[in-house]
Motif scaffolding. Structure first.
Motif, PDB file in Angstrom:
ATOM      1  N   LYS A 160       0.994   6.922   6.121  1.00 16.29           N
ATOM      2  CA  LYS A 160       0.534   7.688   4.964  1.00 16.29           C
ATOM      3  C   LYS A 160       1.354   8.981   4.824  1.00 16.29           C
ATOM      4  O   LYS A 160       1.886   9.282   3.750  1.00 16.29           O
ATOM      5  CB  LYS A 160      -0.950   8.019   5.146  1.00 16.29           C
ATOM      6  CG  LYS A 160      -1.603   8.570   3.933  1.00 16.29           C
ATOM      7  CD  LYS A 160      -3.112   8.565   4.055  1.00 16.29           C
ATOM      8  CE  LYS A 160      -3.698   9.238   2.832  1.00 16.29           C
ATOM      9  NZ  LYS A 160      -4.737  10.206   3.170  1.00 16.29           N
TER      10      LYS A 160
ATOM     11  N   GLN B 258       4.084   9.595   1.818  1.00 15.80           N
ATOM     12  CA  GLN B 258       3.830  10.694   0.866  1.00 15.80           C
ATOM     13  C   GLN B 258       5.023  11.645   0.805  1.00 15.80           C
ATOM     14  O   GLN B 258       5.460  12.053  -0.271  1.00 15.80           O
ATOM     15  CB  GLN B 258       2.580  11.476   1.270  1.00 15.80           C
ATOM     16  CG  GLN B 258       1.308  10.820   0.760  1.00 15.80           C
ATOM     17  CD  GLN B 258       0.046  11.534   1.216  1.00 15.80           C
ATOM     18  OE1 GLN B 258       0.096  12.456   2.019  1.00 15.80           O
ATOM     19  NE2 GLN B 258      -1.088  11.084   0.711  1.00 15.80           N
TER      20      GLN B 258
ATOM     21  N   GLU C  57      -1.555   3.814  10.610  1.00 13.07           N
ATOM     22  CA  GLU C  57      -1.778   4.107   9.189  1.00 13.07           C
ATOM     23  C   GLU C  57      -1.617   5.576   8.842  1.00 13.07           C
ATOM     24  O   GLU C  57      -1.107   5.907   7.771  1.00 13.07           O
ATOM     25  CB  GLU C  57      -3.156   3.592   8.771  1.00 13.07           C
ATOM     26  CG  GLU C  57      -3.170   2.077   8.683  1.00 13.07           C
ATOM     27  CD  GLU C  57      -3.976   1.584   7.493  1.00 13.07           C
ATOM     28  OE1 GLU C  57      -3.839   2.162   6.401  1.00 13.07           O
ATOM     29  OE2 GLU C  57      -4.748   0.634   7.689  1.00 13.07           O
ATOM     30  N   SER C  58      -2.059   6.459   9.731  1.00 16.79           N
ATOM     31  CA  SER C  58      -1.952   7.875   9.386  1.00 16.79           C
ATOM     32  C   SER C  58      -0.466   8.283   9.370  1.00 16.79           C
ATOM     33  O   SER C  58      -0.046   9.097   8.535  1.00 16.79           O
ATOM     34  CB  SER C  58      -2.759   8.756  10.338  1.00 16.79           C
ATOM     35  OG  SER C  58      -2.222   8.686  11.623  1.00 16.79           O
TER      36      SER C  58
ATOM     37  N   ARG D 296       0.806  -1.214   0.000  1.00 17.71           N
ATOM     38  CA  ARG D 296       0.000   0.000   0.000  1.00 17.71           C
ATOM     39  C   ARG D 296       0.843   1.270   0.000  1.00 17.71           C
ATOM     40  O   ARG D 296       0.499   2.246  -0.660  1.00 17.71           O
ATOM     41  CB  ARG D 296      -0.933   0.009   1.216  1.00 17.71           C
ATOM     42  CG  ARG D 296      -1.773   1.288   1.242  1.00 17.71           C
ATOM     43  CD  ARG D 296      -2.847   1.276   2.278  1.00 17.71           C
ATOM     44  NE  ARG D 296      -3.796   0.183   2.113  1.00 17.71           N
ATOM     45  CZ  ARG D 296      -4.859   0.033   2.900  1.00 17.71           C
ATOM     46  NH1 ARG D 296      -5.094   0.888   3.862  1.00 17.71           N
ATOM     47  NH2 ARG D 296      -5.681  -0.973   2.721  1.00 17.71           N
ATOM     48  N   TYR D 297       1.943   1.266   0.752  1.00 20.31           N
ATOM     49  CA  TYR D 297       2.656   2.527   0.946  1.00 20.31           C
ATOM     50  C   TYR D 297       3.976   2.639   0.186  1.00 20.31           C
ATOM     51  O   TYR D 297       4.455   3.741  -0.075  1.00 20.31           O
ATOM     52  CB  TYR D 297       2.912   2.777   2.438  1.00 20.31           C
ATOM     53  CG  TYR D 297       1.622   2.944   3.206  1.00 20.31           C
ATOM     54  CD1 TYR D 297       0.868   4.106   3.075  1.00 20.31           C
ATOM     55  CD2 TYR D 297       1.144   1.918   4.014  1.00 20.31           C
ATOM     56  CE1 TYR D 297      -0.323   4.254   3.752  1.00 20.31           C
ATOM     57  CE2 TYR D 297      -0.048   2.055   4.700  1.00 20.31           C
ATOM     58  CZ  TYR D 297      -0.779   3.224   4.565  1.00 20.31           C
ATOM     59  OH  TYR D 297      -1.965   3.367   5.221  1.00 20.31           O
TER      60      TYR D 297
END
Ligand code: ADP
Ligand code: MG
Length: 347
Positions: free
Chosen positions: A99, A103, A95-96, A9-10
Motif C-alpha cells: 500500500k 501510493q 499488504e501494508s 488492487r495496487y
C-alpha cells in the motif's frame, strides 16, 4: 491474495487516462502512441534490497528512489519521460508495504506526468524493484555523454553530498533508534535523511540545459565517477581529456556542512572509505540526482545572460572546474589516481 490480486488492487489503478496510452495494464503488452517526429528514449534502473536499500528503508522511499533514478537518467539526456513499466519481486505478501509503496509510486508518477503501462510481479528471495521508463525527445535534442571539449566548464546544477550523509544517518539509526532525537541538531539530521530517502529529478533544468551544455549526466554513482563517464565517452585517441576541479566549501549546503560536523564529531563516518575531508564525501556521494554539465565558456555566458534577461528560469549553477587537454585529473590542486575509490561500484 495472489499476484493477480496484487496487480488489480495496487497497480492497475495507477494506469492513467493519458491519450498516449492506447492499451495499458491488463493485456499481454501495452500499446502507446509516440508523438509525431519524436524519438523514443528508454532507461531501466533496479533497486535490490541490501544493495540499494536496507530492510530499514521505508516503502514510500523505495518507490520514490525507483521513479527518480529512472526519470533522472532520461532527464540527463534532456528527454521527457512518458511511460513506465514496473517489475516487482517480492519475498512475501505484505499488504501494508504494498500500500505504502504503490501510493508513493502513484504520487511520483503523477508528479512527473508518467503513465504506468505494465509490469511483472513475481515471488523471490529478496525484494527487488525495477522500472523501465520510456520518454521522448527530438533526435537533435538528445544530450549524450560524449561531446565535452578542452576548455569546457564543469558545472553542477545544485549541491551534492547530502545523500552520503543521509545513508550514514540511516546506518546509525539501525543501531540506535534515538540517534536523531539525541543529536544536538535533530532537524538537520532529519532533513539530510529526508534528502536521501526522497530525492528529486531535475527535469526542467535538464530541458533548459540541452540548449547550452555539451554533455550532461546525473550524479547517481558520485560526481568523480560520473564525470569519468563523460571523459571516457568524450575523449579520442588523438585528444585525451582530463579535469581540473576546484571544489570548495562554497559548493556545499549548510545542512551538509553541519551534518558533517555532527556525524564526524560524535560517531565518525563509515570506516572503510578513508574519508579525509568533507569535500571528498561530496565528490563521491551517489544517489544525488543533481545534474552535472559541461559547457563552453561562450555558452556559459549566454546562459547567464538569458537567465538575467528572464528568458529562462534561474537556478543554482556552480562552476567547479574545467576540462583539460591532458589525461590527468587534478582535484583541489592534487593529482587524483583514477583507480582510487571514486564512488559506488557493484563489482
Ligand atoms: P503475463 O502472464 O501475460 O506476463 P501478467 O499476469 O504478468 O501477464 O500481467 C498481467 C498484466 O498486468 C500485464 O498487462 C502486465 O503488464 C501487468 N502487470 C503485472 N505486474 C505489474 C506491476 N507490478 N505493475 C504494473 N503492471 C503490472
Ligand atoms: Mg508477466
Amino acid at each position: 491474495m495472489d499476484e493477480f490480486d496484487i496487480i488489480e488492487r495496487y497497480f492497475n489503478v495507477l494506469t492513467s487516462s493519458s491519450p498516449s496510452v492506447l492499451i495499458g495494464i491488463g493485456d499481454d503488452a501495452a500499446l502507446v502512441q509516440p508523438s509525431a517526429n519524436q524519438s523514443l528514449v528508454i532507461a531501466t534502473d533496479s533497486l535490490v534490497e541490501n544493495t540499494h536499500f536496507s530492510s530499514f528503508t521505508p516503502a514510500d522511499a523505495i518507490a520514490q528512489k525507483l521513479v527518480v533514478s529512472n526519470i533522472s537518467d532520461l532527464t540527463a539526456c534532456a528527454a521527457i519521460p512518458k511511460w513506465a513499466t514496473l517489475s516487482l519481486t517480492l519475498p512475501m505478501m505484505n499488504e501494508s508495504w504494498l500500500k505504502a509503496f504503490s501510493q508513493s509510486l502513484h504520487q511520483q508518477l503523477q508528479h512527473y506526468g508518467i503513465s504506468l503501462v505494465g509490469g511483472d510481479t513475481t515471488k523471490g528471495k529478496e525484494l527487488h524493484v525495477s522500472m523501465t521508463v520510456i520518454g521522448e525527445c527530438q533526435r537533435s535534442d538528445f544530450l549524450s555523454r560524449h561531446g565535452a571539449q578542452v576548455g569546457d566548464m564543469i558545472c553542477l546544477c545544485g549541491h551534492i553530498g547530502e545523500s552520503a550523509l543521509g545513508l550514514s544517518i540511516e546506518q546509525h539509526l539501525r543501531e540506535d533508534a534515538n540517534f536523531i532525537i539525541n543529536s544536538s541538531h535533530p532537524q538537520v539530521l532529519e532533513r539530510l535523511l529526508h534528502h536521501f530517502y526522497y530525492p528529486q529529478a531535475q527535469v526542467e533544468i535538464g530541458r533548459i540545459m540541452k540548449d547550452y551544455a555539451s554533455t550532461m549526466i546525473d550524479i547517481s554513482d558520485g560526481l568523480l565517477q560520473d564525470l569519468r563517464h563523460i571523459i571516457r565517452s568524450s575523449q579520442t585517441q588523438d585528444i585525451p581529456l582530463g579535469v581540473n576541479i576546484d571544489f570548495t566549501a562554497r559548493f556545499l549546503s549548510d545542512d551538509f556542512k553541519q551534518g558533517v560536523k555532527l556525524l564526524f564529531n560524535h560517531h565518525g563516518l563509515s570506516k572503510d572509505k578513508k574519508i579525509q575531508n568533507s569535500e571528498q564525501i561530496a565528490l563521491t556521494s551517489g544517489e544525488e540526482y543533481t545534474l552535472c554539465v559541461t559547457l563552453s565558456p561562450t555558452e556559459w555566458k549566454r546562459l547567464q545572460q538569458d537567465q538575467h534577461k528572464g528568458l529562462i528560469s534561474t537556478f543554482q549553477l556552480y562552476t567547479i572546474g574545467e576540462i583539460t587537454d591532458s589525461s590527468r585529473w587534478i582535484v583541489n590542486g592534487c593529482p587524483l589516481e583514477l583507480d582510487e575509490n571514486l564512488g559506488y561500484r557493484h563489482f
